[in-house]
Write an enzyme that holds these catalytic residues in place. Structure first.
Site, PDB file in Angstrom:
ATOM      1  N   GLU A  82      19.448   5.090  32.420  1.00 13.15           N
ATOM      2  CA  GLU A  82      20.834   5.413  32.793  1.00 13.15           C
ATOM      3  C   GLU A  82      21.441   6.524  31.929  1.00 13.15           C
ATOM      4  O   GLU A  82      21.514   6.390  30.703  1.00 13.15           O
ATOM      5  CB  GLU A  82      21.702   4.151  32.684  1.00 13.15           C
ATOM      6  CG  GLU A  82      23.096   4.385  33.234  1.00 13.15           C
ATOM      7  CD  GLU A  82      23.960   3.143  33.262  1.00 13.15           C
ATOM      8  OE1 GLU A  82      23.507   2.062  32.843  1.00 13.15           O
ATOM      9  OE2 GLU A  82      25.111   3.275  33.707  1.00 13.15           O
ATOM     10  N   LYS A 265      27.535  -6.211  31.023  1.00 12.02           N
ATOM     11  CA  LYS A 265      26.545  -5.201  31.438  1.00 12.02           C
ATOM     12  C   LYS A 265      26.578  -4.033  30.446  1.00 12.02           C
ATOM     13  O   LYS A 265      25.542  -3.502  30.040  1.00 12.02           O
ATOM     14  CB  LYS A 265      26.875  -4.720  32.856  1.00 12.02           C
ATOM     15  CG  LYS A 265      25.840  -3.803  33.472  1.00 12.02           C
ATOM     16  CD  LYS A 265      26.030  -2.336  33.124  1.00 12.02           C
ATOM     17  CE  LYS A 265      25.020  -1.467  33.844  1.00 12.02           C
ATOM     18  NZ  LYS A 265      24.990  -0.095  33.327  1.00 12.02           N
ATOM     19  N   ASP A 281      10.452  -9.227  25.578  1.00 10.30           N
ATOM     20  CA  ASP A 281      10.709  -9.803  26.895  1.00 10.30           C
ATOM     21  C   ASP A 281      12.226  -9.780  27.143  1.00 10.30           C
ATOM     22  O   ASP A 281      12.957 -10.654  26.682  1.00 10.30           O
ATOM     23  CB  ASP A 281      10.157 -11.243  26.890  1.00 10.30           C
ATOM     24  CG  ASP A 281      10.414 -11.986  28.184  1.00 10.30           C
ATOM     25  OD1 ASP A 281      11.201 -11.507  29.021  1.00 10.30           O
ATOM     26  OD2 ASP A 281       9.820 -13.069  28.347  1.00 10.30           O
ATOM     27  N   HIS A 380      30.891   9.772  31.339  1.00  8.72           N
ATOM     28  CA  HIS A 380      29.695   9.259  32.023  1.00  8.72           C
ATOM     29  C   HIS A 380      29.246  10.246  33.102  1.00  8.72           C
ATOM     30  O   HIS A 380      28.072  10.595  33.184  1.00  8.72           O
ATOM     31  CB  HIS A 380      30.026   7.895  32.636  1.00  8.72           C
ATOM     32  CG  HIS A 380      28.909   7.272  33.410  1.00  8.72           C
ATOM     33  ND1 HIS A 380      27.709   6.944  32.833  1.00  8.72           N
ATOM     34  CD2 HIS A 380      28.815   6.939  34.725  1.00  8.72           C
ATOM     35  CE1 HIS A 380      26.919   6.410  33.756  1.00  8.72           C
ATOM     36  NE2 HIS A 380      27.564   6.414  34.906  1.00  8.72           N
TER      37      HIS A 380
END
Ligand code: HMG
Length: 430
Positions: A82, A265, A281, A380
């Site tokens: 991202e 998030k 993991d 962003h």
């Protein structure tokens, strides 16, 4: 190790960044070569790691420089797809470093395994029979996995809980295991399965399953920071207004699960990137942390921000289960994971867990700082635009002409990028 100035790292070209890393002395000759040659997971290794392999799949491997945690500076590898995640974390950690960085507390580092017993006719009698045999059960668990005991770890304690679910009753046996540097899934599962016959005998019930729990509440880590409000704005009045808005943002994430999910998030933008880079993991970490976000009955924001108006400081705090590993699993198989551990200075599991939670709080601060001031789109989208340009088929040599033109546009989408790119190619801008 050479002490280098990392300011302006983001403005360097890729060869300059690699040269800078070489000069830092963080990498060995071998890992420096792995990085410079961009050595990926060999197909033969991939074919041994999982089933039905066809190929390998790459993601960007980036660096967040100069993160100050517990008085130590880290160069932190990030694996993410991202745009703006690396930039945001770099930006926030650079600011936070000026004011002392972050501190952490490791509250514990034990994994939990569980055996759920059903059909137990007398819960009280069964619980007593099991608890009377605690020492024997711990010894049995340790005998099933002697190598962890040799390394100084092993089964430490156990407890029981009766649970009602619909029309069934379970007696659940929980075992706490010191897994040392490993995440310990294999180890704990082996121990749990070894205990099943004895627990069935003692309880008179049947085991439904014996398995590790990813809700690692005995591996909690807290990261905190205390920052002067001038970090939000140089203007005193504006800084105070933003500090109050930051508190509102934090409270909103406690009250509204729609916001909490996005808030978290943002935290995982950083956490997953570092967990992936270290070959861990990430599903286990995500599952445990999201369960922790619901520990009070509803899904909440994992971090909190408060404002100390006396000291003019904002205080950030993030507590998470972080059962991270530095050994075992597929760690060591991927050449880039070796590079990641060298960049980090070969931390042990507790140190790595601390750094990961600190990165989560840093990433959260970057997103909230943007959200309460300029909004997320300006920073962003500036970086997302580059991604769109590449998707539209722009070449490296077209970017210097294309990106400034896109920055003048109010709304940028793939169609817009393609239409400007066509005009560039038709020489309409030269
Ligand atoms: P800026 O002030 O324009 O940055 O901010 P700058 O150009 O002045 O550079 C300052 C420093 O920022 C640089 O220092 C770098 O450390 C870093 P230097 O290297 O020059 O010494 N930096 C970069 N690092 C690498 N590549 C770059 C780069 N640009 C700056 N290209 C910035 C620009 C994007 C940092 C800022 O606007 C920002 O932090 N925005 C937030 C973006 C964000 O949070 N993105 C995450 C994805 S959005 C999301 O998924 C989460 C969210 O939904 C979560 C939530 O809702 O809570 C938002």
């Amino acid at each position: 190790m050479t002490k280098l100035n990392w300011a302006g790292f983001s403005k360097k070209t890729l060869p300059e960044r690699l040269e800078h890393i070489s000069r830092s002395g963080l990498l060995s000759t071998a890992t420096d070569r792995l990085l410079k040659e961009n050595q990926q997971l060999p197909l033969e290794t991939a074919n041994q790691m999982v089933e039905n392999v066809l190929a390998t799949f790459s993601l960007p491997f980036a660096l967040v420089p100069d993160v100050l945690v517990d008085g130590k500076v880290y160069q932190v590898p990030f694996v993410t797809e991202e745009p703006s995640v690396v930039a945001a974390c770099s930006y926030a950690s650079k600011l936070m470093k000026r004011y002392g960085g972050l501190t952490t507390t490791v509250h514990g580092r034990q994994m939990i395994g569980q055996i759920a017993l059903s059909g137990v006719s007398d819960m009280e009698k069964a619980s007593k029979a099991i608890l009377d045999q605690q020492a024997k059960l711990l010894a049995l668990a340790n005998q099933s996995y002697p190598s962890i005991v040799k390394r100084g770890g092993g089964a430490v304690s156990c407890r029981l809980e009766p649970l009602a679910a619909e029309d069934n009753h379970f007696l659940v046996f929980y075992l706490s295991v010191d897994t040392q540097e490993a995440m310990g899934a294999n180890m704990v599962n082996t121990m749990m399965e070894a205990l099943v016959p004895e627990l069935e005998r003692l309880s008179g019930g049947q085991s439904v399953m014996a398995i590790l729990s990813n809700y690692a509440t005995e591996s909690l880590v807290t990261a905190s920071c205390r920052l002067p409000i001038r970090i939000l704005s140089r203007d005193k009045k504006e800084a105070k207004r933003l500090a109050e808005k930051l508190v509102l943002a934090s409270q909103l994430a406690q009250a509204d699960p729609f916001r909490a999910s996005t808030h978290n998030k943002g935290i995982f933008n950083g956490i997953d990137a570092l967990v992936l880079a270290t070959g861990n993991d990430w599903r286990a970490i995500e599952a445990g942390c999201h369960a922790y976000a619901s520990k009070d009955g509803g899904y909440k924001g994992l971090s909190t921000w408060t404002f100390d108006s006396q000291q003019n400081e904002i205080i950030g705090q993030l507590t998470l289960p972080m059962p991270i590993a530095t050994k075992g699993g597929s760690i060591g198989l991927n050449p880039m994971v070796q590079v990641a551990f060298d960049l980090l200075g070969q931390p042990n599991a507790k140190e790595l867990a601390s750094l990961i939670v600190a990165i989560g709080l840093t990433q959260n601060f970057a997103a909230l700082k943007a959200l309460i001031s300029t909004g997320i789109q300006s920073g962003h989208m500036k970086l997302q635009t580059k991604s769109l340009a590449l998707q539209a088929g722009a070449t490296e040599s077209e970017l210097p002409l294309l990106l400034p033109l896109l920055s003048k546009e109010k709304h940028v989408n793939l169609d817009k990028v393609q239409s400007i790119l066509e005009k560039i190619r038709a020489n309409k801008y030269s």
